[in-house]
Design an enzyme around this catalytic site. Structure first.
Site, PDB file in Angstrom:
ATOM      1  N   HIS A 347      10.886  -2.204  -4.168  1.00  0.00           N
ATOM      2  CA  HIS A 347      10.492  -1.264  -3.112  1.00  0.00           C
ATOM      3  C   HIS A 347      11.660  -0.729  -2.300  1.00  0.00           C
ATOM      4  O   HIS A 347      11.439  -0.071  -1.281  1.00  0.00           O
ATOM      5  CB  HIS A 347       9.527  -1.929  -2.128  1.00  0.00           C
ATOM      6  CG  HIS A 347       8.195  -2.254  -2.711  1.00  0.00           C
ATOM      7  ND1 HIS A 347       7.104  -1.419  -2.595  1.00  0.00           N
ATOM      8  CD2 HIS A 347       7.768  -3.309  -3.418  1.00  0.00           C
ATOM      9  CE1 HIS A 347       6.070  -1.969  -3.195  1.00  0.00           C
ATOM     10  NE2 HIS A 347       6.453  -3.123  -3.708  1.00  0.00           N
ATOM     11  N   LYS A 535       6.579   5.195  12.088  1.00  0.00           N
ATOM     12  CA  LYS A 535       7.016   4.309  11.010  1.00  0.00           C
ATOM     13  C   LYS A 535       7.923   3.249  11.616  1.00  0.00           C
ATOM     14  O   LYS A 535       8.257   3.323  12.799  1.00  0.00           O
ATOM     15  CB  LYS A 535       7.775   5.095   9.944  1.00  0.00           C
ATOM     16  CG  LYS A 535       8.890   5.997  10.527  1.00  0.00           C
ATOM     17  CD  LYS A 535       9.582   6.830   9.461  1.00  0.00           C
ATOM     18  CE  LYS A 535       8.811   8.057   9.059  1.00  0.00           C
ATOM     19  NZ  LYS A 535       8.318   8.031   7.698  1.00  0.00           N
ATOM     20  N   ARG A 536       8.325   2.255  10.818  1.00  0.00           N
ATOM     21  CA  ARG A 536       9.282   1.278  11.302  1.00  0.00           C
ATOM     22  C   ARG A 536      10.553   1.966  11.773  1.00  0.00           C
ATOM     23  O   ARG A 536      10.899   3.043  11.287  1.00  0.00           O
ATOM     24  CB  ARG A 536       9.642   0.302  10.181  1.00  0.00           C
ATOM     25  CG  ARG A 536       8.588  -0.723   9.926  1.00  0.00           C
ATOM     26  CD  ARG A 536       8.315  -1.550  11.138  1.00  0.00           C
ATOM     27  NE  ARG A 536       9.375  -2.510  11.332  1.00  0.00           N
ATOM     28  CZ  ARG A 536       9.194  -3.829  11.299  1.00  0.00           C
ATOM     29  NH1 ARG A 536       8.000  -4.344  11.103  1.00  0.00           N
ATOM     30  NH2 ARG A 536      10.214  -4.638  11.499  1.00  0.00           N
ATOM     31  N   LYS A 541      15.942   5.771   8.530  1.00  0.00           N
ATOM     32  CA  LYS A 541      14.774   6.637   8.753  1.00  0.00           C
ATOM     33  C   LYS A 541      15.065   7.709   9.803  1.00  0.00           C
ATOM     34  O   LYS A 541      14.310   8.652   9.988  1.00  0.00           O
ATOM     35  CB  LYS A 541      13.558   5.808   9.169  1.00  0.00           C
ATOM     36  CG  LYS A 541      13.065   4.866   8.060  1.00  0.00           C
ATOM     37  CD  LYS A 541      11.848   4.076   8.497  1.00  0.00           C
ATOM     38  CE  LYS A 541      11.466   2.956   7.546  1.00  0.00           C
ATOM     39  NZ  LYS A 541      10.573   3.390   6.453  1.00  0.00           N
ATOM     40  N   THR A 642       4.901   6.151   2.801  1.00  0.00           N
ATOM     41  CA  THR A 642       3.480   6.366   2.568  1.00  0.00           C
ATOM     42  C   THR A 642       2.847   7.088   3.755  1.00  0.00           C
ATOM     43  O   THR A 642       1.785   7.695   3.609  1.00  0.00           O
ATOM     44  CB  THR A 642       2.749   5.025   2.316  1.00  0.00           C
ATOM     45  OG1 THR A 642       3.253   4.052   3.225  1.00  0.00           O
ATOM     46  CG2 THR A 642       2.936   4.545   0.899  1.00  0.00           C
ATOM     47  N   LYS A 646      -0.232  10.006   4.076  1.00  0.00           N
ATOM     48  CA  LYS A 646      -1.376   9.951   4.994  1.00  0.00           C
ATOM     49  C   LYS A 646      -1.407  11.204   5.859  1.00  0.00           C
ATOM     50  O   LYS A 646      -2.464  11.782   6.125  1.00  0.00           O
ATOM     51  CB  LYS A 646      -1.286   8.691   5.870  1.00  0.00           C
ATOM     52  CG  LYS A 646      -1.456   7.409   5.053  1.00  0.00           C
ATOM     53  CD  LYS A 646      -0.969   6.164   5.765  1.00  0.00           C
ATOM     54  CE  LYS A 646      -0.813   5.017   4.756  1.00  0.00           C
ATOM     55  NZ  LYS A 646      -0.010   3.893   5.265  1.00  0.00           N
TER      56      LYS A 646
HETATM   57  O1  H53 Z   1       7.813  -0.188   0.995  1.00  0.00           O
HETATM   58  C1  H53 Z   1       6.995   0.972   0.948  1.00  0.00           C
HETATM   59  C2  H53 Z   1       7.839   2.205   0.690  1.00  0.00           C
HETATM   60  C3  H53 Z   1       8.980   2.291   1.689  1.00  0.00           C
HETATM   61  C4  H53 Z   1       9.756   0.977   1.729  1.00  0.00           C
HETATM   62  C5  H53 Z   1       8.803  -0.162   2.021  1.00  0.00           C
HETATM   63  C6  H53 Z   1       9.417  -1.547   2.080  1.00  0.00           C
HETATM   64  C7  H53 Z   1       8.938  -2.444   3.036  1.00  0.00           C
HETATM   65  O2  H53 Z   1       7.975  -2.049   3.890  1.00  0.00           O
HETATM   66  C8  H53 Z   1       9.447  -3.753   3.090  1.00  0.00           C
HETATM   67  C9  H53 Z   1      10.381  -4.170   2.191  1.00  0.00           C
HETATM   68  C10 H53 Z   1      10.842  -3.285   1.234  1.00  0.00           C
HETATM   69  O3  H53 Z   1      11.739  -3.690   0.330  1.00  0.00           O
HETATM   70  C11 H53 Z   1      10.359  -1.977   1.181  1.00  0.00           C
HETATM   71  O4  H53 Z   1      10.761   1.027   2.705  1.00  0.00           O
HETATM   72  O5  H53 Z   1       9.817   3.369   1.338  1.00  0.00           O
HETATM   73  O6  H53 Z   1       7.017   3.338   0.777  1.00  0.00           O
HETATM   74  C12 H53 Z   1       5.949   0.756  -0.116  1.00  0.00           C
HETATM   75  O7  H53 Z   1       6.492   0.845  -1.387  1.00  0.00           O
END
Ligand code: H53
Length: 795
Positions: A347, A535-536, A541, A642, A646
């Site tokens: 991810h 978002k986080r 970001k 994501t 949304k």
């Molecule tokens: O995963 C999302 C992606 C996003 C990515 C996120 C993510 C985490 O929330 C936590 C750990 C990680 O390695 C990745 O930052 O871009 O959309 C779902 O795939």
């Protein structure tokens, strides 16, 4: 129901008691369907999928389950008749913070979609006593408070002590030999009882109910120290309990970041070992022949184990251990079962998120698992040298044990038959760079699965007015099959429909404005554009780029008489507790808000709001009200995103870089219906590799606007709440702006202004927004899950 649940008349019960009774009614029905499903799975010898994830951000469930069971309206009406409302009772539901952000929410959407697709899919995760912290803002700063989500109990879960699994940490591995045969056992160590809690997962249409199983750590034995207690040392008396329970006490508040604590490694092993222990029990029950032998050949045919990121990376080694040490299979046979069963999703490309553990720590905590990892690594090297002896560069990239560390991503890949990224561009980057070594060796193993979201939750439940409008135009088939949203293309020029979109958006903006007023005191003008970044918080970001835009717009309003399109800039998101830089950006946003919102020269035109404690529940208020969707990460850094999907579904227009799933959004919505700006991945890579980017050049090139904004970080302009922003200033000007904020500043602000110039023509704007909703169906997690099911799990 209320009477039997709480022993009171409906009239005497309070809202929470009524809510809990309603949940029990729904759960009762759900569990009945689940039992029927389970029997059918056994009878038909259907393959089961186990999705292992340390995070499941499930959100409130009641309204979603009523929708999925087809009972939403009936219940709404019934409650009204009884003198209350669903809205009122739903407000009692907790939002379990069992995840950080994208990855955890994706896992929850996948559960929903597996149930919708009729797949026997089960979540396997952790039951954290305290979920992700609650964020409050004090003097502009994020302050973390404990999230005691279980305080009133949790109506959806059922504790299953009879299915507990014992898990051992530490201990010593002993070698035994007899008649030329040898084997190993683990002696001593600390044994912990993992106790499962099951939560039903109700699929849309009410045909399939799966379950999410989350594990809690408990002492294997009651070792209460009566002597200590009698001595008045009460804490010591039950220390055995607190030490063990610590394992499932907290969720690590990191998102795509470091996880360097030993307790984290314990969590990872606990949920892996417990999950596999429980899979084994069921498999053996269902596949033992009359003569007592087990049909192990059926294991990969009947079971798929999917590992979400590297957190469950030990699945391979643990399955190997159980098959060999406990079931007596030989290595080759066991290894074949492991690699045919396990698959892995990556991810992130962030190097700091690819977990590594020091070998000595690992070995001490999990000696037997470590031996298996050593053996997997040894055989991997042997095989590698036989096949590619001339490519030692590739071996050092791909081996598991390296430089005194266990590389969990390499372990995950080697134990899996499939490795996937989460958006096209992300998978390309994995293949071309981050995992290129593995890709060269085995390109067939790699595949892309672009992420998806639950339209039922994030459009159906979250946006009732727009959902009604859509359904009145094209029927409600889109809830079952989001690709039906394409039918909305017939309405691009329908002025009645387009004007109704304005009305629906208006309702949603008013609903959000009321929430923001209540939670922050900031009053938003619902005629202004709602520009949203939620978002986080993470440097890549670039929430910083967004607030720089706000500072620049403010400066121009105040000094140059600039009149932009009136806009409300809305932010929300948490920063990891230890991520100081990200927390400083939150403080900057709140400090800018404080100045702008109180300046009569500007506050009729722009406002800034930071919504505290971003969570699934308030996200469901924010997405429907958004008009601009800010997706502005440094190109190449966001794996997928994501919230972009949304917001697209909820008719917001994306202002974004060509990163993550934005690339696919642009293709699907059409370049005329989304605003793209900034460096591309190739340009970022070129700037990085040529060392030709200098932040000071950007600063000097535009002293009037960009230079001024940078100066304002440290000249007191926004210091009123809690001081200047030296750390951010240093990151930009002394560490050369690693995220290219200054570089992308102008193209970003220009792109934003371009969107503002379109907004005045509401019908044109709404037609663009509608094109977004109409083309968003591809991003349904139902589609994503169908692809996983076909290409990876073979179900
Ligand atoms: O995963 C999302 C992606 C996003 C990515 C996120 C993510 C985490 O929330 C936590 C750990 C990680 O390695 C990745 O930052 O871009 O959309 C779902 O795939």
């Amino acid at each position: 129901m209320v009477e039997s649940e709480v022993g009171k008349d409906f009239e005497d019960a309070d809202d929470y008691e009524r809510f809990a009774a309603l949940c029990n009614l729904v759960a009762y029905r759900a569990r009945a369907i689940h039992v029927k499903n389970d029997n059918a799975i056994v009878a038909q010898r259907k393959k089961r999928v186990f999705y292992f994830s340390l995070e499941f951000l499930i959100g409130p469930l009641l309204e979603n389950y009523l929708l999925n069971l087809g009972a939403l309206e009936t219940v709404q009406e019934a409650l009204e008749e009884m003198g209350t409302s669903l809205e009122r009772l739903s407000a009692c539901e907790v939002d379990p913070g069992l995840g950080n952000g994208g990855l955890g929410r994706l896992a929850a959407c996948f559960l929903d979609s597996m149930a919708h697709e009729g797949i026997a899919g089960y979540g396997n995760g952790m039951r954290y006593r305290y979920g992700l912290f609650r964020q409050v803002i004090k003097d502009g700063r994020q302050v973390e408070e404990t999230d005691n989500w279980l305080a009133k109990g949790y109506p959806w879960e059922v504790r299953r002590p009879e299915s507990a699994v014992e898990v051992t940490f530490g201990g010593e591995v002993m070698r035994h030999e007899e008649d030329g045969k040898y084997w190993f056992t683990l002696e001593g160590g600390e044994t912990v009882k993992a106790v499962p809690y099951d939560i039903p997962v109700v699929g849309y249409g009410g045909q399939t109910v799966n379950k999410l199983r989350i594990w809690s750590a408990e002492p294997a034995q009651e070792n209460f120290d009566l002597d200590a207690f009698n001595d008045g040392q009460y804490a010591n008396a039950s220390k055995f309990r607190t030490d063990v329970e610590a394992i499932s006490t907290i969720l690590y508040p990191n998102d795509a970041g470091e996880h360097g604590r030993i307790l984290r490694l314990k969590q990872e092993y606990l949920f892996v070992a417990a999950g596999i222990g429980s899979i084994m029990r069921t498999f053996k029950r269902e596949n033992t022949r009359a003569d007592g032998t087990v049909d192990w050949d059926m294991f990969p045919e009947l079971i798929a184990i999917h590992t979400n990121d590297t957190h469950p990376a030990m699945c391979g080694a643990e399955l190997l251990r159980v098959l060999i040490d406990e079931e007596g299979l030989d290595y080759d046979r066991a290894w074949d079962i492991v690699t045919r069963t396990i698959s892995y999703t990556n991810h992130t490309v962030l190097p700091e998120a690819l977990e590594k553990w020091p070998i000595d720590v690992f070995h001490r905590l999990l000696p037997r698992i470590y031996m298996y990892i050593e053996e997997i690594d040894r055989r991997y090297r042997e095989d590698f040298i036989a096949k590619h002896g001339d490519r030692m560069d590739l071996l050092c990239e791909t081996a598991i044990l390296w430089d005194g560390q266990v590389r969990m991503a390499n372990l995950s890949i080697i134990c899996s038959h499939s490795v996937n990224g989460v958006a096209k561009i992300h998978t390309d980057i994995l293949e071309r760079e981050v995992l290129n070594g593995f890709y060269q060796l085995d390109p067939e193993k790699f595949n892309n699965k672009t992420n998806g979201i639950s339209f039922r939750r994030f459009l159906g439940n979250a946006n009732p007015s727009y959902s009604r409008l859509i359904t009145s135009a094209i029927g409600d088939g889109w809830l079952d099959d989001a690709s039906e949203l394409h039918k909305l293309s017939a309405f691009y020029k329908d002025s009645v429909f387009l004007d109704a979109m304005t009305d629906s958006k208006r309702l949603n903006k008013e609903r959000l404005a009321a929430y923001i007023k209540k939670t922050t005191g900031v009053e938003l003008d619902c005629d202004s554009v709602f520009d949203v970044q939620v978002k986080r918080f993470h440097a890549y970001k670039r929430q910083l780029l967004n607030i720089f835009k706000v500072m620049d717009v403010y400066n121009r309003i105040v000094n140059w008489g600039y009149t932009p399109r009136p806009t409300s800039f809305i932010f929300a998101g948490k920063a990891a507790q230890s991520y100081t830089y990200a927390k400083e950006v939150i403080r900057l946003i709140n400090s800018v808000a404080h100045v702008v919102n109180n300046d009569p020269r500007a506050n009729q035109i722009i406002k800034v709001a930071f919504v505290p404690n971003f969570s699934v529940s308030n996200a469901e208020l924010i997405y429907p009200a958004a008009e601009i969707s800010e997706q502005i990460s440094t190109a190449g850094m966001e794996a997928s995103g994501t919230s972009n999907m949304k917001l697209m579904a909820n008719a917001a227009i994306t202002l974004g870089t060509l990163d993550g799933a934005n690339v696919e959004i642009a293709q699907l919505a059409g370049r005329d219906n989304i605003e793209i700006f900034g460096l591309t991945v190739d340009e970022v890579e070129a700037l990085k590799s040529s060392n030709s980017y200098f932040a000071w050049d950007e600063y000097n090139r535009d002293r009037d606007r960009l230079g001024r904004v940078v100066d304002e970080l440290i000249d007191g302009t926004f210091a009123g709440l809690s001081g200047n922003f030296n750390l951010i200033y240093d990151g930009l000007m002394h560490k050369n702006d690693a995220d290219f904020v200054l570089k992308d500043f102008h193209s970003y602000v220009d792109a934003w202004e371009h969107l503002g110039s379109i907004y005045g023509d509401q019908r044109r704007w709404n037609a663009m927004a509608l094109a977004n909703t109409a083309n968003s169906g591809f991003f349904s997690s139902d589609r994503t899950i169908r692809e996983y099911a076909e290409d990876i799990w073979h179900v």
